[in-house]
Write an enzyme that holds these catalytic residues in place. Structure first.
Site, mmCIF file in Angstrom:
data_model
loop_
_atom_site.group_PDB
_atom_site.id
_atom_site.type_symbol
_atom_site.label_atom_id
_atom_site.label_comp_id
_atom_site.label_asym_id
_atom_site.label_seq_id
_atom_site.Cartn_x
_atom_site.Cartn_y
_atom_site.Cartn_z
ATOM 1 N N ALA A 1 -3.866 5.918 -1.071
ATOM 2 C CA ALA A 1 -3.523 4.213 -1.323
ATOM 3 C C ALA A 1 -3.023 3.584 -0.354
ATOM 4 O O ALA A 1 -3.379 3.285 1.140
ATOM 5 C CB ALA A 1 -3.713 3.384 -2.650
ATOM 6 N N GLU A 2 -2.174 4.047 -0.171
ATOM 7 C CA GLU A 2 -0.499 3.820 0.410
ATOM 8 C C GLU A 2 -0.707 4.001 2.126
ATOM 9 O O GLU A 2 -1.180 3.224 3.367
ATOM 10 C CB GLU A 2 0.194 4.716 0.718
ATOM 11 C CG GLU A 2 1.215 4.172 -0.812
ATOM 12 C CD GLU A 2 1.702 2.448 -0.668
ATOM 13 O OE1 GLU A 2 1.558 1.894 0.036
ATOM 14 O OE2 GLU A 2 2.282 2.073 -2.293
ATOM 15 N N SER A 3 -1.564 5.302 2.892
ATOM 16 C CA SER A 3 -1.890 5.175 4.160
ATOM 17 C C SER A 3 -2.950 6.055 4.630
ATOM 18 O O SER A 3 -2.665 6.501 5.530
ATOM 19 C CB SER A 3 -0.224 6.364 4.302
ATOM 20 O OG SER A 3 -0.801 7.673 3.759
#
Length: 221
Positions: A94-96
């Protein structure tokens, strides 16, 4: 120079279909320039011929290979901090999207998108280092799970919005559009990786060298 990284970067140059050959040259400062349209510039040399495929398919394949690279580091951090490897993979997805060089507009860095204050708090010397970033991000997740008594939704919400925001919301997900979209996204990834028996990689992982990221300049024609 890792051609897997070149492919991932070069796909950003393409439109709806990834079908162009990839050209590169290194300038006098050691910066790698990439393009799919060399436009007669004789400094470029072909480094990869890409198949014709939808960009979404090509990116999914690139992300699959990137996931595989980091599984040993993720498993080590999971064991060290007592955090599910499925959750670590979910947060990184989700983040990167497994981009170790990712930097957000707010200054969050690396695979688990650590802001400088969080990196300092958990002893991260280099947020671009996959080893340091995964260890720091996992330590932070372990801390949040303790703060919120193992409540996964609240811990994930706090990873995005901060512990204070979750507490001020009465130990509920804060009323921020970003956070309310983020939590179900991470939990969906988490369920997916749990279904894979905690193994988020589709191919055998390779060792990751803890080195400074190479500077790559994507050039327009």
């Amino acid at each position: 120079m890792r051609f897997g990284l070149i492919l991932g970067a070069a796909l950003l140059l393409c439109g709806g279909v990834a079908e162009a050959d990839i050209y590169a040259y290194t300038d006098n400062n050691g910066v790698v320039h990439l393009t799919n349209v060399p436009a007669g510039n004789d400094r470029y040399r072909m480094v990869m011929r890409t198949p014709k495929m939808p960009v979404a398919v090509a990116r999914a394949d690139f992300n699959r290979m990137a996931r595989a690279r980091y599984q040993r580091l993720i498993q080590t951090a999971a064991s060290r901090y007592g955090v599910s490897s499925a959750l670590i993979n979910a947060v990184i997805s989700a983040e990167s999207g497994y981009n170790a060089g990712a930097v957000s507009p707010k200054g969050a860095i690396g695979l688990m998108q650590l802001i400088p204050a969080t990196a300092d708090r958990f002893g991260v010397a280099d947020s671009f280092s996959p080893v340091d970033n995964i260890n720091g991000g996992t330590a932070y997740l372990a801390h949040l799970l303790r703060v919120f008594s193992g409540d996964l939704k609240l811990a994930v919400a706090a990873y995005n919005a901060g512990s204070k925001a979750v507490i001020q919301a009465g130990y509920h997900i804060p009323p921020f559009a970003e956070t309310r979209a983020y939590v179900p996204r991470v939990l969906a990834y988490y369920q997916k990786y749990l279904g894979d028996s905690g193994n988020a990689a589709d191919v055998a992982p390779r060792p990751v060298v803890n080195a400074a990221p190479q500077l790559i300049q994507i050039s327009n024609p």
